[in-house]
Design a protein around this motif. Structure first.
Motif, PDB file in Angstrom:
ATOM      1  N   MET A   1     -14.780  63.037 127.050  1.00  0.00           N
ATOM      2  CA  MET A   1     -13.861  62.543 126.028  1.00  0.00           C
ATOM      3  C   MET A   1     -12.817  63.623 125.740  1.00  0.00           C
ATOM      4  O   MET A   1     -13.154  64.805 125.626  1.00  0.00           O
ATOM      5  CB  MET A   1     -14.625  62.183 124.752  1.00  0.00           C
ATOM      6  CG  MET A   1     -13.729  61.640 123.651  1.00  0.00           C
ATOM      7  SD  MET A   1     -14.668  60.894 122.303  1.00  0.00           S
ATOM      8  CE  MET A   1     -15.337  59.452 123.142  1.00  0.00           C
ATOM      9  N   ARG A   2     -11.596  63.194 125.601  1.00  0.00           N
ATOM     10  CA  ARG A   2     -10.502  64.131 125.334  1.00  0.00           C
ATOM     11  C   ARG A   2     -10.069  63.997 123.873  1.00  0.00           C
ATOM     12  O   ARG A   2      -9.821  62.898 123.374  1.00  0.00           O
ATOM     13  CB  ARG A   2      -9.333  63.874 126.276  1.00  0.00           C
ATOM     14  CG  ARG A   2      -8.107  64.735 125.993  1.00  0.00           C
ATOM     15  CD  ARG A   2      -7.181  64.777 127.178  1.00  0.00           C
ATOM     16  NE  ARG A   2      -7.728  65.650 128.233  1.00  0.00           N
ATOM     17  CZ  ARG A   2      -7.063  65.977 129.339  1.00  0.00           C
ATOM     18  NH1 ARG A   2      -5.855  65.481 129.559  1.00  0.00           N
ATOM     19  NH2 ARG A   2      -7.608  66.773 130.229  1.00  0.00           N
ATOM     20  N   ILE A   3      -9.958  65.147 123.195  1.00  0.00           N
ATOM     21  CA  ILE A   3      -9.633  65.199 121.768  1.00  0.00           C
ATOM     22  C   ILE A   3      -8.415  66.095 121.571  1.00  0.00           C
ATOM     23  O   ILE A   3      -8.364  67.216 122.098  1.00  0.00           O
ATOM     24  CB  ILE A   3     -10.813  65.753 120.957  1.00  0.00           C
ATOM     25  CG1 ILE A   3     -12.056  64.876 121.135  1.00  0.00           C
ATOM     26  CG2 ILE A   3     -10.457  65.885 119.486  1.00  0.00           C
ATOM     27  CD1 ILE A   3     -13.339  65.513 120.612  1.00  0.00           C
ATOM     28  N   LEU A   4      -7.448  65.615 120.808  1.00  0.00           N
ATOM     29  CA  LEU A   4      -6.330  66.460 120.385  1.00  0.00           C
ATOM     30  C   LEU A   4      -6.600  66.892 118.953  1.00  0.00           C
ATOM     31  O   LEU A   4      -6.784  66.057 118.070  1.00  0.00           O
ATOM     32  CB  LEU A   4      -4.999  65.731 120.482  1.00  0.00           C
ATOM     33  CG  LEU A   4      -3.784  66.611 120.144  1.00  0.00           C
ATOM     34  CD1 LEU A   4      -2.638  66.337 121.109  1.00  0.00           C
ATOM     35  CD2 LEU A   4      -3.307  66.415 118.710  1.00  0.00           C
ATOM     36  N   HIS A   5      -6.647  68.186 118.729  1.00  0.00           N
ATOM     37  CA  HIS A   5      -6.995  68.761 117.419  1.00  0.00           C
ATOM     38  C   HIS A   5      -5.788  69.511 116.868  1.00  0.00           C
ATOM     39  O   HIS A   5      -5.281  70.445 117.486  1.00  0.00           O
ATOM     40  CB  HIS A   5      -8.203  69.694 117.614  1.00  0.00           C
ATOM     41  CG  HIS A   5      -8.525  70.539 116.421  1.00  0.00           C
ATOM     42  ND1 HIS A   5      -9.290  71.689 116.518  1.00  0.00           N
ATOM     43  CD2 HIS A   5      -8.219  70.420 115.097  1.00  0.00           C
ATOM     44  CE1 HIS A   5      -9.429  72.231 115.334  1.00  0.00           C
ATOM     45  NE2 HIS A   5      -8.782  71.490 114.449  1.00  0.00           N
ATOM     46  N   THR A   6      -5.332  69.081 115.698  1.00  0.00           N
ATOM     47  CA  THR A   6      -4.244  69.760 115.003  1.00  0.00           C
ATOM     48  C   THR A   6      -4.578  69.777 113.514  1.00  0.00           C
ATOM     49  O   THR A   6      -5.466  69.062 113.052  1.00  0.00           O
ATOM     50  CB  THR A   6      -2.885  69.075 115.275  1.00  0.00           C
ATOM     51  OG1 THR A   6      -1.842  69.763 114.579  1.00  0.00           O
ATOM     52  CG2 THR A   6      -2.893  67.623 114.828  1.00  0.00           C
ATOM     53  N   SER A   7      -3.864  70.606 112.758  1.00  0.00           N
ATOM     54  CA  SER A   7      -4.139  70.692 111.316  1.00  0.00           C
ATOM     55  C   SER A   7      -3.009  71.427 110.620  1.00  0.00           C
ATOM     56  O   SER A   7      -2.090  71.961 111.265  1.00  0.00           O
ATOM     57  CB  SER A   7      -5.461  71.429 111.058  1.00  0.00           C
ATOM     58  OG  SER A   7      -5.329  72.815 111.327  1.00  0.00           O
ATOM     59  N   ASP A   8      -3.096  71.458 109.297  1.00  0.00           N
ATOM     60  CA  ASP A   8      -2.239  72.305 108.466  1.00  0.00           C
ATOM     61  C   ASP A   8      -0.750  72.098 108.749  1.00  0.00           C
ATOM     62  O   ASP A   8       0.003  73.053 108.952  1.00  0.00           O
ATOM     63  CB  ASP A   8      -2.630  73.781 108.650  1.00  0.00           C
ATOM     64  CG  ASP A   8      -4.021  74.056 108.111  1.00  0.00           C
ATOM     65  OD1 ASP A   8      -4.145  74.372 106.926  1.00  0.00           O
ATOM     66  OD2 ASP A   8      -4.990  73.924 108.896  1.00  0.00           O
ATOM     67  N   TRP A   9      -0.345  70.840 108.710  1.00  0.00           N
ATOM     68  CA  TRP A   9       1.071  70.540 108.894  1.00  0.00           C
ATOM     69  C   TRP A   9       1.881  70.968 107.678  1.00  0.00           C
ATOM     70  O   TRP A   9       3.024  71.362 107.795  1.00  0.00           O
ATOM     71  CB  TRP A   9       1.261  69.047 109.141  1.00  0.00           C
ATOM     72  CG  TRP A   9       0.745  68.570 110.457  1.00  0.00           C
ATOM     73  CD1 TRP A   9       0.121  69.292 111.425  1.00  0.00           C
ATOM     74  CD2 TRP A   9       0.808  67.222 110.948  1.00  0.00           C
ATOM     75  NE1 TRP A   9      -0.205  68.493 112.492  1.00  0.00           N
ATOM     76  CE2 TRP A   9       0.211  67.211 112.227  1.00  0.00           C
ATOM     77  CE3 TRP A   9       1.304  66.034 110.432  1.00  0.00           C
ATOM     78  CZ2 TRP A   9       0.103  66.052 112.992  1.00  0.00           C
ATOM     79  CZ3 TRP A   9       1.198  64.873 111.194  1.00  0.00           C
ATOM     80  CH2 TRP A   9       0.603  64.880 112.464  1.00  0.00           C
ATOM     81  N   ILE A 251      -9.110  69.324 123.621  1.00  0.00           N
ATOM     82  CA  ILE A 251     -10.538  69.549 123.834  1.00  0.00           C
ATOM     83  C   ILE A 251     -11.080  68.502 124.800  1.00  0.00           C
ATOM     84  O   ILE A 251     -10.936  67.289 124.561  1.00  0.00           O
ATOM     85  CB  ILE A 251     -11.322  69.445 122.507  1.00  0.00           C
ATOM     86  CG1 ILE A 251     -10.638  70.250 121.391  1.00  0.00           C
ATOM     87  CG2 ILE A 251     -12.771  69.851 122.705  1.00  0.00           C
ATOM     88  CD1 ILE A 251     -10.445  71.706 121.688  1.00  0.00           C
ATOM     89  N   ASP A 252     -11.692  68.942 125.882  1.00  0.00           N
ATOM     90  CA  ASP A 252     -12.384  68.038 126.796  1.00  0.00           C
ATOM     91  C   ASP A 252     -13.884  68.185 126.550  1.00  0.00           C
ATOM     92  O   ASP A 252     -14.463  69.251 126.807  1.00  0.00           O
ATOM     93  CB  ASP A 252     -12.019  68.348 128.250  1.00  0.00           C
ATOM     94  CG  ASP A 252     -10.610  67.882 128.583  1.00  0.00           C
ATOM     95  OD1 ASP A 252     -10.326  66.696 128.385  1.00  0.00           O
ATOM     96  OD2 ASP A 252      -9.797  68.718 129.025  1.00  0.00           O
ATOM     97  N   LEU A 253     -14.495  67.128 126.039  1.00  0.00           N
ATOM     98  CA  LEU A 253     -15.912  67.111 125.695  1.00  0.00           C
ATOM     99  C   LEU A 253     -16.683  66.468 126.836  1.00  0.00           C
ATOM    100  O   LEU A 253     -16.517  65.289 127.135  1.00  0.00           O
ATOM    101  CB  LEU A 253     -16.115  66.320 124.395  1.00  0.00           C
ATOM    102  CG  LEU A 253     -17.543  66.201 123.847  1.00  0.00           C
ATOM    103  CD1 LEU A 253     -18.088  67.561 123.444  1.00  0.00           C
ATOM    104  CD2 LEU A 253     -17.550  65.234 122.657  1.00  0.00           C
ATOM    105  N   ALA A 254     -17.510  67.275 127.492  1.00  0.00           N
ATOM    106  CA  ALA A 254     -18.231  66.798 128.672  1.00  0.00           C
ATOM    107  C   ALA A 254     -19.449  65.961 128.270  1.00  0.00           C
ATOM    108  O   ALA A 254     -19.825  65.883 127.104  1.00  0.00           O
ATOM    109  CB  ALA A 254     -18.673  67.990 129.526  1.00  0.00           C
TER     110      ALA A 254
END
Length: 381
Positions: A1-9, A251-254
C-alpha cells in the motif's frame, strides 16, 4: 500500500506579517502533482491544517479546493486529524468535504477510536486517526482523572484504538505529538498548557504500529525508528528552518508491514534566508529578490533608516539585527520557552512574531493593567 504523508500546512499563516497565501498555493499544486504522479492509496494530513482555531475564509477555501481536486482525480482514501493549532470542531466538520470515497476526518476526541480500514492485494490496513487534544478534554472523554500530560492522552487513544485492530492487520497510526528525541523548530507551539509540563511522548507508546504518521514538528525526520516519522511542514515558518529541504513523505507499506520511505522534495515560491554584511555592501551587491529575508548588519555603528533602504532591493525583508547584538538560536529558543511563565513577555513576543514589532509602551501598560485586574479577581475569589 502506498501512503502520502504530509502535515503542518498552517493555512492562513503569516511570516512576520507577510501573507503566505501564494506560497501555500504554490506548494499545494506540487502536492497535487505528487498525488497524480505517484497514485497513493491513502493521503494523510497529520494535523495543523490551519494556523489558528479561527482561520480566514481563504484558508478554508484552500483546503476545500484541495480535497475536491483529490476526490476528482484520485481514488485515494483521505485521512485528516486536528492538530494543536486547529479547532477540533471545525476539522471534524470538514469530513463532509471528503464525502464520496474512503475517508476518516477526526477533530474532537472519541472514546471509541475506530479505524478506517483500507484493503490492498495483501489484505486490510487499519488506519487509526488520533486527533490532538489537551489533557482536560481527554480526562472528560476517557473518564480518567489520571491523564495529566500529552503522553497520557496518546496512551489513552492508543489503548482504545488497539481494540479495533484485528490480529494480522497492518496498522497505521496518525497522531499529532512531540515524540521524545525529535528535533524542534522555533515556530512550534508547546503542546501542554501546564507551566513546566512534560510535553514529549515516548516512541515506545506506538508499539505494534507498522507506520506512525506524525505531525507537529516542522523538520522531516524519523524518531527512534524509521517507521515513526514526521513529514515536516511543507514551508519554512521560521529563519531557523533556512536551508531545510521541505518535502512530503511517500510510504510504501509491504505485505509484512515493513516500510520504505521516499522524501519527495517541494520547491518553495520564496526562499527564507539570512543575508549578512555591511549595509552599503549589501545594497551594492544585491539584485532585487522576492525571497523572505532577515538582515544582519555587521556595521559597527547604527545606520540611517536601514530597513527602508534594504526593502528597495529586498521588498520582503522582515527582520533586521546588528551582528553585535546577535544571540545564538538555542538561547533565543530557550528565552521563548521561558516567556511562557511571564504573560507580559509572552504577549510582546506574540505581537513581534505576528507583526514584526513588540508591545509599545502604551500597549504594555494596557496588558499590565489587564493582568493586574485578573490577579485581583483571583485573590478575591
Amino acid at each position: 500500500m502506498r501512503i502520502l504523508h504530509t502535515s503542518d500546512w498552517h493555512l492562513g499563516r503569516q511570516f512576520h506579517g507577510l501573507s503566505l497565501d501564494e506560497d501555500h498555493d504554490h506548494i499545494l499544486v506540487q502536492i497535487l502533482a505528487v498525488i497524480d504522479d505517484e497514485r497513493p492509496d491513502v493521503v494523510i494530513i497529520a494535523g495543523d491544517v490551519f494556523d489558528r482555531a479561527n482561520p480566514p475564509q481563504s484558508a478554508i477555501t484552500r483546503l476545500s479546493q484541495f480535497l475536491t481536486t483529490v476526490r476528482a482525480a484520485s481514488d485515494a482514501a483521505i485521512v485528516i486529524i486536528a492538530g494543536n493549532h486547529d479547532s477540533a470542531a471545525q476539522i471534524g466538520a470538514m469530513g463532509v468535504l471528503a464525502d464520496g470515497g474512503a475517508a476518516i476526518v477526526r477533530g474532537p476526541l472519541d472514546e471509541d477510536e475506530r479505524p478506517l480500514v483500507v484493503s490492498d492485494a495483501h489484505g486490510p490496513v487499519a488506519i487509526s486517526a488520533l486527533p490532538f487534544a489537551f489533557e482536560y478534554a481527554a480526562r472528560l472523554c476517557f473518564d480518567d482523572d489520571g491523564i495529566g500530560c500529552p503522553a497520557d492522552v496518546i496512551r489513552a487513544q492508543l489503548a482504545s484504538a488497539r481494540k479495533h485492530v484485528a490480529e494480522g492487520m497492518r496498522w497505521v497510526v496518525v497522531a499529532h505529538a512531540f515524540v521524545d528525541g525529535a528535533a524542534t523548530s522555533e515556530s512550534e507551539r508547546p503542546l501542554t498548557r501546564m507551566v513546566g509540563g512534560i510535553e514529549t511522548v515516548s516512541a515506545a507508546a506506538f508499539e505494534g504500529a507498522h507506520y506512525v504518521a506524525l505531525g507537529h514538528l516542522h523538520r522531516p525526520q524519523p524518531v527512534g525508528l524509521d517507521h515513526i516519522r514526521y513529514s515536516g511542514a511543507p514551508l519554512a515558518f521560521g529563519f531557523d528552518e533556512e536551508g531545510q529541504q521541505k518535502s512530503v513523505s511517500l510510504i510504501d507499506l509491504a505485505a509484512d508491514g515493513t516500510v520504505t520511505v521516499t522524501e519527495v522534495p517541494l520547491r518553495p515560491l520564496r526562499q527564507v534566508r539570512t543575508i549578512r554584511g555591511k549595509l552599503l555592501e549589501l545594497l551594492a551587491a544585491a539584485e532585487v529578490s522576492n525571497d523572505i529575508v532577515r538582515v544582519v548588519l555587521t556595521d559597527d555603528t547604527p545606520q540611517i533608516d536601514p530597513m527602508k533602504r534594504i526593502r528597495a532591493v529586498y521588498p520582503n525583508a522582515v527582520q533586521l539585527a546588528y551582528e553585535r547584538n546577535e544571540r545564538p538560536v538555542e538561547l533565543r529558543l530557550e528565552e521563548q520557552r521561558a516567556a511562557i511563565d511571564d504573560p507580559q513577555t509572552l504577549s510582546s513576543a506574540f505581537l513581534e512574531f505576528i507583526r514584526g514589532e513588540p508591545l509599545s509602551d502604551a500597549e504594555g501598560q494596557i496588558v499590565a493593567s489587564a493582568l493586574q485586574s485578573f490577579a485581583t479577581m483571583e485573590e478575591e475569589a
